[in-house]
Design a protein around this motif. Structure first.
Motif, PDB file in Angstrom:
ATOM      1  N   TYR A 288       0.833  -1.210   0.000  1.00 47.94           N
ATOM      2  CA  TYR A 288       0.000   0.000   0.000  1.00 47.94           C
ATOM      3  C   TYR A 288       0.863   1.254   0.000  1.00 47.94           C
ATOM      4  O   TYR A 288       0.615   2.193  -0.767  1.00 47.94           O
ATOM      5  CB  TYR A 288      -0.917  -0.019   1.219  1.00 47.94           C
ATOM      6  N   ARG A 289       1.903   1.274   0.854  1.00 45.37           N
ATOM      7  CA  ARG A 289       2.756   2.458   0.940  1.00 45.37           C
ATOM      8  C   ARG A 289       3.540   2.679  -0.356  1.00 45.37           C
ATOM      9  O   ARG A 289       3.784   3.819  -0.751  1.00 45.37           O
ATOM     10  CB  ARG A 289       3.723   2.317   2.118  1.00 45.37           C
ATOM     11  N   VAL A 290       3.938   1.601  -1.009  1.00 48.72           N
ATOM     12  CA  VAL A 290       4.650   1.750  -2.283  1.00 48.72           C
ATOM     13  C   VAL A 290       3.742   2.397  -3.323  1.00 48.72           C
ATOM     14  O   VAL A 290       4.149   3.325  -4.041  1.00 48.72           O
ATOM     15  CB  VAL A 290       5.168   0.381  -2.770  1.00 48.72           C
ATOM     16  N   VAL A 291       2.498   1.921  -3.427  1.00 52.88           N
ATOM     17  CA  VAL A 291       1.560   2.519  -4.378  1.00 52.88           C
ATOM     18  C   VAL A 291       1.287   3.973  -3.996  1.00 52.88           C
ATOM     19  O   VAL A 291       1.257   4.867  -4.857  1.00 52.88           O
ATOM     20  CB  VAL A 291       0.249   1.707  -4.422  1.00 52.88           C
ATOM     21  N   GLN A 292       1.117   4.241  -2.720  1.00 52.35           N
ATOM     22  CA  GLN A 292       0.817   5.597  -2.266  1.00 52.35           C
ATOM     23  C   GLN A 292       1.942   6.567  -2.608  1.00 52.35           C
ATOM     24  O   GLN A 292       1.711   7.647  -3.156  1.00 52.35           O
ATOM     25  CB  GLN A 292       0.570   5.579  -0.756  1.00 52.35           C
ATOM     26  N   GLU A 293       3.179   6.181  -2.289  1.00 52.86           N
ATOM     27  CA  GLU A 293       4.317   7.057  -2.559  1.00 52.86           C
ATOM     28  C   GLU A 293       4.527   7.223  -4.065  1.00 52.86           C
ATOM     29  O   GLU A 293       4.842   8.322  -4.544  1.00 52.86           O
ATOM     30  CB  GLU A 293       5.573   6.491  -1.908  1.00 52.86           C
ATOM     31  N   SER A 294       4.356   6.138  -4.812  1.00 54.36           N
ATOM     32  CA  SER A 294       4.546   6.221  -6.258  1.00 54.36           C
ATOM     33  C   SER A 294       3.503   7.135  -6.900  1.00 54.36           C
ATOM     34  O   SER A 294       3.821   7.934  -7.797  1.00 54.36           O
ATOM     35  CB  SER A 294       4.472   4.824  -6.878  1.00 54.36           C
ATOM     36  N   LEU A 295       2.256   7.033  -6.437  1.00 61.97           N
ATOM     37  CA  LEU A 295       1.217   7.915  -6.976  1.00 61.97           C
ATOM     38  C   LEU A 295       1.484   9.371  -6.599  1.00 61.97           C
ATOM     39  O   LEU A 295       1.275  10.283  -7.414  1.00 61.97           O
ATOM     40  CB  LEU A 295      -0.157   7.486  -6.456  1.00 61.97           C
ATOM     41  N   THR A 296       1.918   9.603  -5.375  1.00 60.61           N
ATOM     42  CA  THR A 296       2.230  10.971  -4.951  1.00 60.61           C
ATOM     43  C   THR A 296       3.317  11.569  -5.827  1.00 60.61           C
ATOM     44  O   THR A 296       3.207  12.716  -6.302  1.00 60.61           O
ATOM     45  CB  THR A 296       2.675  10.973  -3.475  1.00 60.61           C
ATOM     46  N   ASN A 297       4.384  10.809  -6.077  1.00 58.43           N
ATOM     47  CA  ASN A 297       5.460  11.305  -6.937  1.00 58.43           C
ATOM     48  C   ASN A 297       4.991  11.494  -8.379  1.00 58.43           C
ATOM     49  O   ASN A 297       5.381  12.452  -9.054  1.00 58.43           O
ATOM     50  CB  ASN A 297       6.644  10.345  -6.895  1.00 58.43           C
ATOM     51  N   ALA A 298       4.162  10.543  -8.843  1.00 61.35           N
ATOM     52  CA  ALA A 298       3.692  10.638 -10.232  1.00 61.35           C
ATOM     53  C   ALA A 298       2.810  11.865 -10.430  1.00 61.35           C
ATOM     54  O   ALA A 298       2.919  12.570 -11.443  1.00 61.35           O
ATOM     55  CB  ALA A 298       2.929   9.370 -10.604  1.00 61.35           C
ATOM     56  N   VAL A 299       1.926  12.149  -9.464  1.00 57.89           N
ATOM     57  CA  VAL A 299       1.067  13.328  -9.575  1.00 57.89           C
ATOM     58  C   VAL A 299       1.884  14.605  -9.473  1.00 57.89           C
ATOM     59  O   VAL A 299       1.646  15.585 -10.181  1.00 57.89           O
ATOM     60  CB  VAL A 299      -0.023  13.275  -8.485  1.00 57.89           C
ATOM     61  N   ARG A 300       2.891  14.583  -8.613  1.00 54.43           N
ATOM     62  CA  ARG A 300       3.692  15.788  -8.399  1.00 54.43           C
ATOM     63  C   ARG A 300       4.551  16.115  -9.617  1.00 54.43           C
ATOM     64  O   ARG A 300       4.772  17.270  -9.951  1.00 54.43           O
ATOM     65  CB  ARG A 300       4.572  15.590  -7.168  1.00 54.43           C
ATOM     66  N   HIS A 301       5.051  15.059 -10.291  1.00 56.33           N
ATOM     67  CA  HIS A 301       6.003  15.286 -11.383  1.00 56.33           C
ATOM     68  C   HIS A 301       5.441  14.933 -12.767  1.00 56.33           C
ATOM     69  O   HIS A 301       6.155  15.061 -13.755  1.00 56.33           O
ATOM     70  CB  HIS A 301       7.265  14.445 -11.154  1.00 56.33           C
ATOM     71  N   GLY A 302       4.192  14.476 -12.819  1.00 55.35           N
ATOM     72  CA  GLY A 302       3.699  13.939 -14.075  1.00 55.35           C
ATOM     73  C   GLY A 302       3.010  14.905 -14.999  1.00 55.35           C
ATOM     74  O   GLY A 302       2.570  14.506 -16.074  1.00 55.35           O
ATOM     75  N   ASN A 303       2.817  16.152 -14.604  1.00 56.70           N
ATOM     76  CA  ASN A 303       2.215  17.158 -15.478  1.00 56.70           C
ATOM     77  C   ASN A 303       0.814  16.763 -15.943  1.00 56.70           C
ATOM     78  O   ASN A 303       0.408  17.078 -17.056  1.00 56.70           O
ATOM     79  CB  ASN A 303       3.102  17.422 -16.708  1.00 56.70           C
ATOM     80  N   GLY A 304       0.112  16.024 -15.075  1.00 57.29           N
ATOM     81  CA  GLY A 304      -1.270  15.674 -15.394  1.00 57.29           C
ATOM     82  C   GLY A 304      -1.440  14.517 -16.345  1.00 57.29           C
ATOM     83  O   GLY A 304      -2.557  14.245 -16.798  1.00 57.29           O
TER      84      GLY A 304
END
Length: 369
Positions: A288-304
């Motif tokens: 769960y924490r891996v998915v959570q952190e990965s999504l947080t980074n992806a949203v922060r750096h993914g430009n939508g």
């Protein structure tokens, strides 16, 4: 910081310093009296014992200076008790052997004990054939061996206390790291979701006030949830009940986690294959924490851009893949999030890889079942 020394420890350290010189002086005097030495000789021998003992204690003598001082004390005891194996003053030789065993290295302590025992052997050969000399030989040897054992036990206890303090400090450090990881995970997630809603509200202010109000309400809810999580974590740290623990999320909660990002406007696709319920609780929390952190980074750096989350659960392992299709390697820098994921996976025997992939950024974690 060195812990304060208790009264019992102070007495244990001071006892040999005070007791040994006092005992040697008293026994030297008793030996001189019992052998009917001249008063001036008795006084001189006592003065020698007092002066030598005081000098050794005052200078905290070690090594060769201590050996020389103990030799002088042994000579005083020998002169006071010469010729009589029944003289109680010979206990001074046992005290000297014990002093050497407590302070000197083991090989030097054994050498001092052997020299004192050899003195009694000489008495047996030269002065008289009385068996009392043999008794004093064994007495010195037993005293030396006993006090060497005592010194080693004290050293062992000191090492155990040092190791215990080190383990306690390591446990405190590990606990601080664990708390830091937890705070980073759920606060980072909640704030990221809140920022997404705030961004949506800002964009909708001019065109759709209702959508802006809804987005602000969602941001408020996410922020309030984050604050509740922080309060719960702080309350848990203050609690003295070790059996109280907040419910931990698991791999079964990943769909709700993905929905929270979708509701905030992120384009997240979830694909779950296999039976994740077979994963243990600790590994489930790690997933769960891996998915959570990965999504947080992806949203922060993914430009939508779109984000793909895939979970493959088998009998041997669970593989988690998070692909961000619109970020560049320069946007992903190593930080506390990646380090936290590595620590979590290492704790359960898993592995983590993250890096650029065709069209974006890829995070892949493998957790053994």
């Amino acid at each position: 910081m060195t812990p304060p020394i208790g009264i019992r420890a102070r007495l244990a350290r001071a006892a040999p310093v005070v007791a040994a010189p006092t005992a040697i002086t008293v026994l030297t005097a008793a030996g001189a009296v019992q052998t009917h030495r001249e008063p001036l000789v008795a006084v001189a021998l006592c003065a020698l014992a007092i002066a030598t003992s005081a000098a050794l204690v005052w200078s905290d003598a070690k090594g060769m200076p201590l050996i020389v001082g103990l030799a002088v004390l042994a000579a005083g005891v020998t002169l006071a008790c010469w010729g009589d194996p029944r003289n109680l003053g010979w206990f001074g030789a046992c005290v000297i052997a014990g002093w050497a065993a407590l302070v000197l290295p083991t090989r030097w302590a054994i050498a001092v004990g052997a020299a004192l025992a050899a003195e009694f052997a000489v008495m047996l050969a030269v002065v008289s054939r009385e068996p009392g000399w043999v008794t004093w030989m064994f007495g010195v040897a037993l005293t030396c061996g006993a006090f060497v054992f005592v010194r080693r036990q004290r050293e062992l206890v000191a090492r155990l206390h040092a190791a215990q303090a080190e383990l306690a400090e390591r446990a405190r450090t590990d606990e601080r790291h664990r708390i830091a990881r937890e705070m980073h995970d759920f606060v980072g997630h909640s704030l990221t979701v809140a920022l997404l809603h705030l961004g949506s509200a800002r964009l909708a202010l001019d065109d759709d006030l209702d959508a802006a109000r809804t987005a602000l309400a969602e941001a408020e809810t996410a922020t309030r949830d984050s604050l509740d999580d922080v309060r719960a974590a702080v309350g848990l740290m203050r609690s003295t009940d070790n059996n109280v623990a907040p419910p931990a999320p698991g791999i079964a909660d990943v769909p709700d986690l993905v929905d929270s990002y979708r509701n905030a406007g992120a384009d997240v696709h979830l694909d779950v294959r296999g039976t994740p319920a077979r994963v243990t609780a600790s590994r489930s929390l790690t997933a769960y924490r891996v998915v959570q952190e990965s999504l947080t980074n992806a949203v922060r750096h993914g430009n939508g851009g779109p984000i793909g989350v895939r979970i493959d659960a088998t009998a041997d392992h669970t593989r988690i893949t998070v692909r961000n299709c619109c970020s560049t390697p320069a946007q992903h820098r190593s930080g506390t999030g990646i380090a936290a994921m590595n620590e979590r996976l290492a704790a359960v025997g898993g592995t983590l890889s993250s890096g650029p992939a065709p069209g974006g950024w890829l995070v892949e974690a493998v957790i053994p079942s």
